[in-house]
Design an enzyme around this catalytic site. Sequence first.
Site, PDB file in Angstrom:
ATOM      1  N   GLU A  85       0.806  -1.228   0.000  1.00 55.16           N
ATOM      2  CA  GLU A  85       0.000   0.000   0.000  1.00 55.16           C
ATOM      3  C   GLU A  85       0.831   1.266   0.000  1.00 55.16           C
ATOM      4  O   GLU A  85       0.522   2.221  -0.718  1.00 55.16           O
ATOM      5  CB  GLU A  85      -0.952   0.018   1.197  1.00 55.16           C
ATOM      6  CG  GLU A  85      -2.185  -0.861   1.041  1.00 55.16           C
ATOM      7  CD  GLU A  85      -1.926  -2.326   1.265  1.00 55.16           C
ATOM      8  OE1 GLU A  85      -0.798  -2.704   1.622  1.00 55.16           O
ATOM      9  OE2 GLU A  85      -2.862  -3.128   1.096  1.00 55.16           O
ATOM     10  N   HIS A 103      -9.710  -5.087  11.181  1.00 54.92           N
ATOM     11  CA  HIS A 103     -10.348  -4.810   9.885  1.00 54.92           C
ATOM     12  C   HIS A 103     -11.621  -3.984   9.990  1.00 54.92           C
ATOM     13  O   HIS A 103     -12.401  -3.954   9.038  1.00 54.92           O
ATOM     14  CB  HIS A 103     -10.695  -6.138   9.189  1.00 54.92           C
ATOM     15  CG  HIS A 103      -9.570  -6.730   8.398  1.00 54.92           C
ATOM     16  ND1 HIS A 103      -8.330  -6.943   8.930  1.00 54.92           N
ATOM     17  CD2 HIS A 103      -9.499  -7.146   7.112  1.00 54.92           C
ATOM     18  CE1 HIS A 103      -7.556  -7.485   8.004  1.00 54.92           C
ATOM     19  NE2 HIS A 103      -8.234  -7.612   6.897  1.00 54.92           N
TER      20      HIS A 103
HETATM   21  C1  LIG Z   1      -1.686  -4.544   4.458  1.00 51.20           C
HETATM   22  C2  LIG Z   1      -2.772  -5.405   3.917  1.00 51.20           C
HETATM   23  N1  LIG Z   1      -3.178  -5.238   2.637  1.00 51.20           N
HETATM   24  C3  LIG Z   1      -4.157  -6.011   2.108  1.00 51.20           C
HETATM   25  C4  LIG Z   1      -4.780  -6.970   2.869  1.00 51.20           C
HETATM   26  C5  LIG Z   1      -5.920  -7.834   2.282  1.00 51.20           C
HETATM   27  N2  LIG Z   1      -5.445  -9.219   2.079  1.00 51.20           N
HETATM   28  C6  LIG Z   1      -5.647 -10.162   3.019  1.00 51.20           C
HETATM   29  S1  LIG Z   1      -4.935 -11.605   2.581  1.00 51.20           S
HETATM   30  C7  LIG Z   1      -4.368 -10.999   1.136  1.00 51.20           C
HETATM   31  C8  LIG Z   1      -3.596 -11.890   0.212  1.00 51.20           C
HETATM   32  C9  LIG Z   1      -2.369 -12.431   0.881  1.00 51.20           C
HETATM   33  O1  LIG Z   1      -1.763 -13.395   0.068  1.00 51.20           O
HETATM   34  P1  LIG Z   1      -0.542 -14.234   0.603  1.00 51.20           P
HETATM   35  O2  LIG Z   1       0.394 -13.330   1.354  1.00 51.20           O
HETATM   36  O3  LIG Z   1       0.042 -14.998  -0.513  1.00 51.20           O
HETATM   37  O4  LIG Z   1      -1.163 -15.210   1.701  1.00 51.20           O
HETATM   38  P2  LIG Z   1      -2.244 -16.355   1.436  1.00 51.20           P
HETATM   39  O5  LIG Z   1      -3.591 -15.739   1.675  1.00 51.20           O
HETATM   40  O6  LIG Z   1      -2.063 -16.871   0.052  1.00 51.20           O
HETATM   41  O7  LIG Z   1      -1.968 -17.403   2.479  1.00 51.20           O
HETATM   42  C10 LIG Z   1      -4.728  -9.657   0.979  1.00 51.20           C
HETATM   43  C11 LIG Z   1      -4.409  -8.803  -0.180  1.00 51.20           C
HETATM   44  C12 LIG Z   1      -4.350  -7.100   4.226  1.00 51.20           C
HETATM   45  N3  LIG Z   1      -4.928  -7.994   5.048  1.00 51.20           N
HETATM   46  N4  LIG Z   1      -3.347  -6.322   4.696  1.00 51.20           N
END
Ligand SMILES: Cc1ncc(C[n+]2csc(CCOP(=O)(O)OP(=O)(O)O)c2C)c(N)n1
Lengths: 338, 338, 328, 328
Positions: free
Chosen positions: D60, D129
Amino acid sequence: MAPERGSCKLAPVGKPVPDEDHLLKQYRSMRTIRRFEEEAARNYAKGHIGGFLHLYIGQEAIAVGAVDALQPQDYIFQTYRDHGIALARGMTPESAMAELFGKDAGCSRGMGGSMHMFDVERNFLGGWAIVGGHLALAAGTAFKAKYNQEDRVTICFFGEGSTNIGGFHEAMSLAGLWKLPIVFVCENNQYAMGTPLERTSALDDLSIKAKGYAMVGDRFEGHDVTLIEERLGEAVDRARRGDGPTFVEILTYRFRGHSMSDPAKYRTRTELEQKKQLDPLQVTHAQLIELGVAESQLDDLDLEIDELIDAAVKFAEEAEPAREEVMLGTVYAPEDDA
Amino acid sequence: MAPERGSCKLAPVGKPVPDEDHLLKQYRSMRTIRRFEEEAARNYAKGHIGGFLHLYIGQEAIAVGAVDALQPQDYIFQTYRDHGIALARGMTPESAMAELFGKDAGCSRGMGGSMHMFDVERNFLGGWAIVGGHLALAAGTAFKAKYNQEDRVTICFFGEGSTNIGGFHEAMSLAGLWKLPIVFVCENNQYAMGTPLERTSALDDLSIKAKGYAMVGDRFEGHDVTLIEERLGEAVDRARRGDGPTFVEILTYRFRGHSMSDPAKYRTRTELEQKKQLDPLQVTHAQLIELGVAESQLDDLDLEIDELIDAAVKFAEEAEPAREEVMLGTVYAPEDDA
Amino acid sequence: MREIRYREALREAMLEEMDRDETVFLMGEEVGHYQGAYKVSEGLLDRFGERRVIDTPIAEAGFAGVGIGAAMVGLRPIIEFMTWNFSFVAFDQIISNAAKIHQMSAGALRVPIVFRGPNGAARQVASQHSHAVAPFYAGVPGLYVCQPSTPRDAKGLLKTAIRSNNPVVFLEGETLYGLKGEVPDEGVEELIPFGVSKVARVGSDCTIVTWGRPYHVAMAAADALAKDGIECEVIDPRTLRPLDLEPVIASVAKTNRCVVVHEHWPYGGPGAEIVDQVQRRAFDHLDAPVERVSGLDVPMPYALNLEEYVLPTEERVIDAVKRVSYAK
Amino acid sequence: MREIRYREALREAMLEEMDRDETVFLMGEEVGHYQGAYKVSEGLLDRFGERRVIDTPIAEAGFAGVGIGAAMVGLRPIIEFMTWNFSFVAFDQIISNAAKIHQMSAGALRVPIVFRGPNGAARQVASQHSHAVAPFYAGVPGLYVCQPSTPRDAKGLLKTAIRSNNPVVFLEGETLYGLKGEVPDEGVEELIPFGVSKVARVGSDCTIVTWGRPYHVAMAAADALAKDGIECEVIDPRTLRPLDLEPVIASVAKTNRCVVVHEHWPYGGPGAEIVDQVQRRAFDHLDAPVERVSGLDVPMPYALNLEEYVLPTEERVIDAVKRVSYAK
Ligand SMILES: Cc1ncc(C[n+]2csc(CCOP(=O)(O)OP(=O)(O)O)c2C)c(N)n1
Ligand SMILES: Cc1ncc(C[n+]2csc(CCOP(=O)(O)OP(=O)(O)O)c2C)c(N)n1
Ligand SMILES: [Mg+2]
Ligand SMILES: [Mg+2]
């Protein structure tokens, strides 16, 4: 992938030979910066300048070499240690000094001060005081160049102490992923305020970090303006060709404290003296003599620059103070021409 | 410096041979997680569970292998995708399911929910929902172990999508610089929500990032619990010996969407089916048969686990709702015993 | 009582608490070998060593998070931000982690941590370095927020903050560090509790609520107003969260007038919160609307003449008091 | 007029502005191929392609900064935060850069950028959240802050935001995305100016100031109160910065009573700012103190029963109105 040069030895790859007139022009620019900073320091002591004042003394060759590696349409970002690049890019000493004095005639009309110089006509986009905060902005101007398919490169300077902060990582990640036309230049002057590199980084060779972003890395010393112009030129051309960003580490040293309030007790006299052996101004001076330039010609040039800087100080002293209307009128940009 | 294995091929270095009883125990744990998640999904559909629900189905071998590579006193951090590690570490399905139902009997008494499970007695320290936000916390518990010279390692899990954010970089930088006893485990399940790795990273082999932090890097596949236990064991031992942190990339895959609200349209049926060929449960099941375990014994085990999970759901349904006094009483910790 | 500087008062508080509790440590940029960017931690490295006085790289989110993690498992970190402007890159750690962990874990985890450093304008450090950050933190449940205006309050509140079992945002002032004031003699321990306002000046005509640097501006204004026969009662809440307005309500019941003086921007924040509570809790006592004197609603410019124009001045306080007193 | 959902209203605004101005682009996590985490940007990738609808990694601060940099040199980025909770890791970019650049450069640079995404509680998404972030941004000079509560305001304000030459914080609501409401017919362009409050309901007994999700709670409460013979005038400021309280002051001159209803925490923020201005500008008209109904002063718990207890309810609004009306 990052080529091996990323972590190469310091031996410059085929030392370039300087051209006399060009080097003379670069010497003038470096000397102007040096003298500007010295007078700024004096006037800070006198109380004519306030806030923080970070001098570029010792690093002049980098700004001057970089500007000559760039085109006029290219964008430039620097930290709070920004007087050098501003002057190298063509900002008048009057405009820069008046800003330090907090005057309306200053490049930022007294709003920004030492840490926030801007010269938008020359595409010098500041002057930033939050460590790591401007790298993403620079990636943003590079993004715009790509978005509009403009022939523009962005160059972004920052210190070695800035490589541990998130802002560095995110800008590098996005620039690497999107192959933005940008050159990240880490001016490694060995210290972040009072902290030497070995206490802020597990790596000695910072150019290795380029690998983590699938970016080309380069690393070389910062006292030879000709070498700097050439090596940064390679990175700038790479960006211009659309072959993606480069992370460049330039090894340099600041001869003064971090800012005027820093006595720099954390380093030894001997270390400082030894580093001054590679004072970029003396190195260039010697090169010019070697090329056959007369000592007297350089002395005249020095005098000319002294007068230029004295005139800038006089101008700044006499200029009108910063204005309330400008402050109140620039909180929001007008909407009419939206 | 990071050894070459950092960017090694996927061929495991000397495949370890599993022990029957141990593998049976691990199968039970993996199967418990799988069934727990399936029932959680069903109850989410029924409206008994709210908010976000991120399932661990497909990645079970990682949590189970990791827990067996750790000591009871070691600290564990995970993202919002945290049911698997919580159960593997010994949290009861009742306690976990009651949390999902928002009940006072839940592991976080209904305050945290699916994304914020905690089991402090077992040193499972959460359950974190801001991408990159928990890595520095994990570095902090490792810092404490070093500060107190305790024999404790911290392991911190996160997804491949989390490697571009500043929080990742700063935690890695500090852990590498201070040689903290920590293992960073990147569960690369190929997708960050709907975005495949190639659109979020210029690197394919993420373990290369270790080099930027002068950290040891490792990389291997995540369907063989025995391999996972061994390779993570090496990293954990390194941390325990005081030889510094390790960055481990484990290649895995989630069989469900990112969360219950994600239909996962971004991947093909064929890709999913092909990945399911390496379902860690089936792989382990086959290994057990190979080791001479009777099919019937495994069937009985499966039934036993089904009943365990059904009981957990029943418990959660009947449990008391979360309490106002707990909510109001936990905004601030009492000061008396300060 | 002895006279020491605000800077020394903070140092004494840290030194005494580090002496009595081995779990307390100080971490931040330049806090050790450099002796502190503003010399607050001078001498602490020599006394406690590199184990407990830790210089960090420039990674506020990282070391703030390390502190929070260490606090979760029993240490008591003091995290110094070289200035509070740099807390913005660590904002998520403070808001989403430090303030939330105790409740998210249903009380199983605690976060006894102090975030401290200079806050507000510091003479011409300009736009990005002059933030008065109280409005960003004082509204967040789970945090405590202190903003001492004298050496004595600085020492007594910091000691309380270090012993607190909760995250504390501790706002100092670069322009206050050199300020001299009385503190208890050596050996005399004083812990100033959170949520107890201080009546700094007694008066019957108008109540002034103020804290931090402007506290001194308001006190000077009160002296000037006294010459015109207007006696102000000056009350310093000292902690902005919890906020103790009992003495303010009691005072307004007497003066029937109230002016709030603060450095932060005018919109919202503790300034507006205090007005909200006063108009609600002292409604029948007010003979005039509650007025505020604050920093102007602009980013901080560099030029000295403009910075002085932006910050609350004695004149503006005097005018406000006269306005609510319907006096010329 | 036609009826569409809040989500569609936002999409139409972006689509229309991207059609008319090639410098406008949308950047954020999952905005493209995934069609938006909450489907606000559905279809935009197909229409405008990967050049103008850009999926980002999770960074972000990085992509917010990229947007600000691009805006400095002439583009008009729309930066989507998947939720405003994630703006905390980009906080410094918004506060120290976006809000400051125009003045730091003495007007030489402009930052025409919109930061948008869902704000506030979204049904059991819990502690990290569920932030209602208006208090963190509405107090910052250099920013504009919009928080529309209806599809029509959402569309009209977002179009104005995209055309603005200044940085705009645009707060939507996950629980509002599905809400249906009237918007102008296709081809009829409506730009809703910043700083113009909307009188949503006329009444003579009590003035209610509200915005965002609680606007709908307050409207329901007003209907219920009407049955008891108490007629409320409901005013929605729509933009929290600039804040237009003229209609509120005029209304209070008529009703002599005011209740402010909002989702954000009680301490400070727009809620307290409105009270501050009302008590100052309508002092002689108030027959009772200005009251507030807000989210409770706690981190948001996960359990549904507790979340419902924390958020402003119709009952609490009714009680507050009756209290200021001295009615049972
Ligand atoms: C700072 C932030 N930005 C966006 C999000 C929304 N978000 C939650 S999980 C996610 C994807 C994360 O992917 P990854 O790190 O590969 O973990 P996975 O869910 O695949 O285990 C996003 C964009 C968040 N929780 N925190
Ligand atoms: C986020 C942030 N943290 C801390 C500071 C205070 N600070 C200003 S410059 C500096 C040292 C930077 O060192 P380096 O990056 O090596 O640049 P140099 O000054 O050596 O050119 C620090 C800590 C800041 N401006 N921003
Ligand atoms: Mg440096
Ligand atoms: Mg993933």
